[in-house]
Design an enzyme around this catalytic site. Structure first.
Site, mmCIF file in Angstrom:
data_model
loop_
_atom_site.group_PDB
_atom_site.id
_atom_site.type_symbol
_atom_site.label_atom_id
_atom_site.label_comp_id
_atom_site.label_asym_id
_atom_site.label_seq_id
_atom_site.Cartn_x
_atom_site.Cartn_y
_atom_site.Cartn_z
ATOM 1 N N ASP B 37 0.842 -1.193 0.000
ATOM 2 C CA ASP B 37 0.000 0.000 0.000
ATOM 3 C C ASP B 37 0.875 1.241 0.000
ATOM 4 O O ASP B 37 1.802 1.344 0.827
ATOM 5 C CB ASP B 37 -0.863 0.048 1.280
ATOM 6 C CG ASP B 37 -2.114 -0.817 1.168
ATOM 7 O OD1 ASP B 37 -2.270 -1.504 0.146
ATOM 8 O OD2 ASP B 37 -2.917 -0.796 2.125
ATOM 9 N N LYS B 94 -8.019 0.720 -5.109
ATOM 10 C CA LYS B 94 -9.228 0.149 -4.499
ATOM 11 C C LYS B 94 -10.482 0.909 -4.908
ATOM 12 O O LYS B 94 -10.450 2.119 -5.086
ATOM 13 C CB LYS B 94 -9.115 0.202 -2.965
ATOM 14 C CG LYS B 94 -8.093 -0.752 -2.369
ATOM 15 C CD LYS B 94 -8.116 -0.651 -0.849
ATOM 16 C CE LYS B 94 -6.960 -1.371 -0.186
ATOM 17 N NZ LYS B 94 -7.042 -2.831 -0.263
ATOM 18 N N GLY B 166 -5.382 -2.865 8.749
ATOM 19 C CA GLY B 166 -5.081 -1.723 9.585
ATOM 20 C C GLY B 166 -4.932 -2.043 11.058
ATOM 21 O O GLY B 166 -4.923 -1.143 11.892
ATOM 22 N N ARG B 178 -6.398 -20.294 6.534
ATOM 23 C CA ARG B 178 -6.653 -21.689 6.934
ATOM 24 C C ARG B 178 -8.058 -22.131 6.535
ATOM 25 O O ARG B 178 -8.267 -23.285 6.164
ATOM 26 C CB ARG B 178 -6.469 -21.852 8.442
ATOM 27 C CG ARG B 178 -5.017 -21.949 8.860
ATOM 28 C CD ARG B 178 -4.921 -22.598 10.235
ATOM 29 N NE ARG B 178 -3.551 -22.657 10.715
ATOM 30 C CZ ARG B 178 -2.698 -23.636 10.432
ATOM 31 N NH1 ARG B 178 -3.062 -24.633 9.648
ATOM 32 N NH2 ARG B 178 -1.474 -23.622 10.914
ATOM 33 N N GLY B 227 -3.284 -7.253 8.052
ATOM 34 C CA GLY B 227 -2.651 -7.374 9.360
ATOM 35 C C GLY B 227 -1.206 -7.841 9.329
ATOM 36 O O GLY B 227 -0.601 -8.059 10.378
ATOM 37 N N GLY B 248 -0.260 -3.693 3.943
ATOM 38 C CA GLY B 248 -0.928 -2.399 3.918
ATOM 39 C C GLY B 248 -0.223 -1.418 4.813
ATOM 40 O O GLY B 248 0.872 -0.935 4.509
ATOM 41 N N SER B 249 -0.817 -1.159 5.970
ATOM 42 C CA SER B 249 -0.264 -0.179 6.908
ATOM 43 C C SER B 249 1.087 -0.633 7.447
ATOM 44 O O SER B 249 1.865 0.190 7.937
ATOM 45 C CB SER B 249 -1.241 0.012 8.069
ATOM 46 O OG SER B 249 -2.575 -0.043 7.614
#
Lengths: 171, 307
Positions: B37, B94, B166, B178, B227, B248-249
């Site tokens: 990101d 996005k 996030g 999983r 995450g 991402g973050s």
């Protein structure tokens, strides 16, 4: 890793992002290992990003390629992803039927050295498949189709090498 | 379609663009890679330099979207263009779930891949975008096999886990990975006569259920997302069987983004080599601050968005 290259008959450098591949190869000593193995007779096939990686030179600002195949390559020649395309292409050295060629943000070969033979070009004259000795390069992705003729072509290149080394051993 | 600034395609005669093979093909080329990101041209260059195989152009990274609240929309086209001009790797962006006009705009801009994403505020709480209508390929999030196959049925050419974006907490990405991979494994030992009922239970297209059973994998590339904050997180998802990772973050909210980005790329490439994983995990500085998912209110959970 470099030790995994030793003793291979052939190596395919696949599609992907050439900047990423060249950076990681550099970092872990693969550039030298692959150049050494190719010089010692290992076959090599660069597909799309792999073609960029093994080229002698690239146009524009780009990471330094390995310089194993005497061609100059332009990255992302056809534009962005929405311009990616498939087309049927006659390929020299394969049976008559045209090859289903899939071009994904593909490069183009903009100049070719003396010892490099063109196997396929687009109608506008851009070479997109070339061979030189035991090194094959394609700007398109045969692995995204069920057509295995170019894979067979590559295996034949490798076998030629085997025959030669067998002759040397026998002599 | 809208923009055709390319040099090669002007002479095209029998060339087919936007085919399923071409859309899914680009995702194949991203396999084993890291998609990062970014919110500016400068961040995009840092990501490319670190070895990202693509970037996701965003107005704000998910943790900032979380903090800001309100309605999160498609990124400003000016920023998308800046990022496209800054790098030579593919650029994704996005759109809100169901917002097919935002997707039309991104396609007109020439964006390489569109993420119909639960991270933005949904525009439609019943229907997703009919992705077959686009030449631009789509990636969509999922939490289980049924959701993955519904999105593929709508035309998604790439799938990712939702995780919980996030949060810097990998637990939901692991759960979704999983669940999807376990669902595929369970299909292998399901007899043929039970497949229709299984498809009904999964709320998935029957043909795709049969295809997954035969191929023993999804018909498209399957990335982890939501995450991931450390090289170890990335390698964990790769060892679980994912094809690549989105971060991402996790990168630009860390204390040293360039170093962490490069470390996550190396860890994703060498996910099975603990010596390299140990080496790249050293001295990265502070990771992004994490959130315990159990402390999130149900309304703050992004993974529940999608139908």
């Amino acid at each position: 890793m470099p030790e995994q290259i030793v003793g291979l008959d052939g190596l395919i450098i696949p599609g992907g992002e050439s900047t990423t591949i060249i950076k990681l190869a550099e970092l872990y000593g693969l550039r030298e290992a692959i150049a050494r193995a190719a010089a010692a007779g290992m076959g090599l096939w660069g597909v799309c990003a792999g073609l960029i990686v093994i080229a002698r030179a690239l146009t524009g600002n780009a990471p330094k390629p390995f310089g194993l195949l005497d061609i100059k390559v332009a990255r992302n020649w056809f534009g962005r992803q929405i311009e990616s395309f498939e087309t049927d292409l006659p390929v020299a050295g394969l049976s008559q039927e045209p090859f289903p060629a899939v071009f994904i943000r593909a490069p183009a070969i903009v100049s070719i050295g003396n010892n490099v033979q063109t196997l396929a070009s687009l109608p506008e004259g851009i070479p997109v498949a070339v061979v030189s000795g035991k090194i094959l390069g394609t700007a398109f992705h045969p692995e995204l189709t069920a057509d295995t003729r170019l894979h067979e072509f590559f295996l034949n290149l490798l076998n030629r090498k085997d025959e030669r080394s067998r002759e040397i051993r026998q002599a | 379609m809208a923009t055709s600034s390319s040099r090669g395609s002007t002479t095209s005669t029998n060339r087919e663009t936007g085919s399923w093979r071409v859309k899914g093909g680009l995702a194949q080329m991203l396999k084993g890679g890291v998609i990062m990101d970014v919110t500016s041209a400068e961040q995009a260059r840092i990501a490319e330099e670190a070895g990202a195989c693509a970037v996701m152009a965003l107005e704000r990274v998910p943790s900032d979207i979380r903090a800001a609240g309100g309605v999160a929309r498609m990124c400003d086209p000016v920023r998308v263009r800046e990022i496209m001009d800054a790098v030579t790797i593919p650029v994704m962006a996005k759109v809100r779930i169901g917002h097919f006009v935002e997707a039309q705009i991104l396609q007109a801009l020439g964006v390489d891949y569109c993420d119909e994403s639960e991270v933005l505020t949904p525009a439609d709480e019943t229907f997703h975008i009919d992705k077959w209508q686009f030449k631009m390929p789509f990636v969509c999030g999922c939490t289980d096999l049924g959701e993955a196959l519904r999105r593929i049925g709508e035309g998604a050419a790439m799938i990712r886990t939702k995780g919980e974006a996030g949060t810097g907490n990998v637990v939901e990405a692991v759960r979704h990975a999983r669940t999807v991979l376990g669902g595929i494994r369970r299909l292998q030992c399901t007899p043929e006569e039970e497949l229709m009922t299984l498809a009904k239970d999964l709320r998935a297209p029957y043909e795709l259920v049969c295809e997954v059973r035969e191929q023993e994998r999804l018909p498209v590339v399957n990335f982890a997302a939501g995450g991931i904050a450390t090289p170890a997180d990335a390698a964990l998802l790769m060892q679980l069987g994912m094809d690549g990772v989105f971060v991402g973050s996790g990168i630009f909210k860390a204390s040293d983004p360039a170093l962490r980005a490069a470390a996550i790329v190396k860890a994703t490439t060498h996910y099975n080599n603990p010596d390299i994983l140990a080496e790249v995990s050293v001295g990265l500085g502070e990771p992004m601050p994490g959130i315990d998912i159990r402390r999130l209110d149900a309304s703050e959970r992004l993974a529940a968005r999608g139908w």
